[in-house]
Write an enzyme that holds these catalytic residues in place. Structure first.
Site, PDB file in Angstrom:
ATOM      1  N   LYS A 120     -44.381 -32.906 -73.805  1.00  0.00           N
ATOM      2  CA  LYS A 120     -44.699 -32.040 -74.938  1.00  0.00           C
ATOM      3  C   LYS A 120     -44.567 -32.746 -76.285  1.00  0.00           C
ATOM      4  CE  LYS A 120     -43.668 -27.655 -72.639  1.00  0.00           C
ATOM      5  NZ  LYS A 120     -42.961 -26.355 -72.735  1.00  0.00           N
ATOM      6  N   ASN A 143     -47.858 -27.948 -75.937  1.00  0.00           N
ATOM      7  CA  ASN A 143     -47.988 -27.633 -74.509  1.00  0.00           C
ATOM      8  C   ASN A 143     -49.442 -27.400 -74.105  1.00  0.00           C
ATOM      9  OD1 ASN A 143     -48.431 -25.023 -75.596  1.00  0.00           O
ATOM     10  ND2 ASN A 143     -47.576 -24.065 -73.753  1.00  0.00           N
ATOM     11  N   ASP A 167     -46.258 -21.620 -76.293  1.00  0.00           N
ATOM     12  CA  ASP A 167     -44.956 -21.099 -75.866  1.00  0.00           C
ATOM     13  C   ASP A 167     -44.409 -20.097 -76.879  1.00  0.00           C
ATOM     14  OD1 ASP A 167     -44.722 -22.527 -73.468  1.00  0.00           O
ATOM     15  OD2 ASP A 167     -43.905 -24.285 -74.484  1.00  0.00           O
ATOM     16  N   ARG A 174     -22.777 -25.948 -76.193  1.00  0.00           N
ATOM     17  CA  ARG A 174     -21.637 -26.605 -75.542  1.00  0.00           C
ATOM     18  C   ARG A 174     -21.038 -27.747 -76.343  1.00  0.00           C
ATOM     19  NH1 ARG A 174     -21.006 -24.734 -70.432  1.00  0.00           N
ATOM     20  NH2 ARG A 174     -22.808 -23.754 -69.413  1.00  0.00           N
ATOM     21  N   THR A 175     -21.772 -28.345 -77.276  1.00  0.00           N
ATOM     22  CA  THR A 175     -21.260 -29.512 -77.999  1.00  0.00           C
ATOM     23  C   THR A 175     -21.544 -29.395 -79.489  1.00  0.00           C
ATOM     24  OG1 THR A 175     -23.310 -30.814 -77.838  1.00  0.00           O
ATOM     25  CG2 THR A 175     -21.759 -30.945 -75.968  1.00  0.00           C
ATOM     26  N   PRO A 176     -20.726 -30.057 -80.315  1.00  0.00           N
ATOM     27  CA  PRO A 176     -20.995 -30.075 -81.762  1.00  0.00           C
ATOM     28  C   PRO A 176     -22.362 -30.666 -82.101  1.00  0.00           C
ATOM     29  CG  PRO A 176     -18.746 -30.805 -81.319  1.00  0.00           C
ATOM     30  CD  PRO A 176     -19.433 -30.709 -79.989  1.00  0.00           C
ATOM     31  N   ARG A 187     -25.137 -30.453 -80.341  1.00  0.00           N
ATOM     32  CA  ARG A 187     -26.134 -29.414 -80.099  1.00  0.00           C
ATOM     33  C   ARG A 187     -26.080 -28.342 -81.188  1.00  0.00           C
ATOM     34  NH1 ARG A 187     -30.370 -30.540 -76.742  1.00  0.00           N
ATOM     35  NH2 ARG A 187     -29.710 -31.169 -74.666  1.00  0.00           N
ATOM     36  N   GLY A 194     -38.888 -14.975 -67.109  1.00  0.00           N
ATOM     37  CA  GLY A 194     -39.635 -16.203 -67.310  1.00  0.00           C
ATOM     38  C   GLY A 194     -41.084 -16.109 -66.898  1.00  0.00           C
TER      39      GLY A 194
END
Length: 289
Positions: free
Chosen positions: A76, A97, A113, A161-163, A165, A246
């Site tokens: 993409k 896409n 999308d 989950r992480t700084p 991100r 989805g």
């Protein structure tokens, strides 16, 4: 001349989905169903295993019979330097896409999308929300933020989950004009109280959240489609909440692709959804919901 004369043959036109891996793709089932319902004789839709390294040569080898391509991961973003033009929507999330081959072989990039997400939600009656939550921070999450830019009047909270991100999601929010606050994944159960929750995570990532589904839930948009329903989606429905899946996203983004590639509208949503459902049901190991 007899009125029953055989009509002239239809010019053959080709389209396909590219990606790696690609064997799981539902795009052939959806697009072929659309061609049949629209009476597009001579149109074919294939599936090709193509990675980033092979993409330039694949594009260069296409002939004038090609109308367009659907792209999945990891293509993409890799395709963008190979195109003549991309839409503002695609540029906003740096992801294409859909490729449409225009006059003189020009390659035009689009992203269906984002409008596909908006259409899937509106089909289920979600036009505006005061706030929203996004679970995850991958490529689909940036598309979710872009869609929420058209639907959400207030703040979007992204659970990550992480700084690193978290920083990415805040940067996407700033770029897209969406007010984004980030929170650690350990508090993801709090997301479920939002009027609209968009889960963009891989299979299994939200399973532990199912028991925390609220007594009076709003709308859950879970971008997974197989296995379906996910534990979170099943718990949501059990409590009377509205669920968008989805497959809804896949159908609506493919509807727009069909219209762009063939120049024929509207594409047949019902036929395409039924084809997708049948394709999923026929897969080995599929457990009916």
């Amino acid at each position: 001349m007899s009125s029953s004369a055989t009509p002239p043959p239809t010019r053959a036109r080709r389209a396909a989905v590219l990606g790696s891996p690609i064997g799981h793709s539902l795009s052939p089932a959806l697009h072929r169903a659309a061609y049949a319902a629209l009476g597009l004789r001579g149109w074919t839709y294939g599936r090709y295993e193509v990675d980033e390294a092979r993409l330039p040569a694949f594009l260069s080898g296409l002939g004038p019979e090609w109308a367009g391509l659907s792209l999945t991961m990891p293509l993409k973003r890799a395709v963008i330097p190979l195109l003549d033009e991309i839409s503002d929507t695609a540029a906003s999330v740096e992801a294409v896409n859909t490729v449409v081959f225009a006059a003189e072989g020009r390659r035009l990039g689009e992203n269906t999308d984002i409008p596909g997400m908006v259409a899937a939600l509106r089909e289920r009656g979600v036009d505006r929300v005061d706030s929203a939550a996004v679970l995850g921070a991958g490529a689909t999450a940036s598309s979710a933020l872009a869609a929420l830019g058209q639907l959400c009047d207030g703040e979007v909270t992204a659970y990550v989950r992480t700084p690193a991100r978290a920083a990415e999601m805040r940067a996407w929010g700033e770029r897209l004009g969406v007010a984004v606050r980030t929170a650690d994944w350990s508090g993801a159960h709090r997301a479920l109280d939002a009027p609209l929750v968009i889960a963009t995570t891989p299979a299994g990532a939200t399973d532990s959240l199912a028991p925390a589904a609220p007594a009076a839930p709003g709308t859950l948009f879970d971008v997974l489609y197989d296995p379906w329903p996910t534990p979170l989606a099943a718990a949501w429905e059990d409590r009377g909440g509205r669920v968008v899946g989805g497959l809804d996203l896949l159908v609506h983004q493919a509807v727009l692709q069909v219209e762009l590639m063939t120049g024929t509208a509207p594409a047949p949503v019902k036929d395409m959804r039924e084809a997708g459902e049948a394709a999923i049901a026929s897969r080995p190991g599929h457990v009916p919901s």
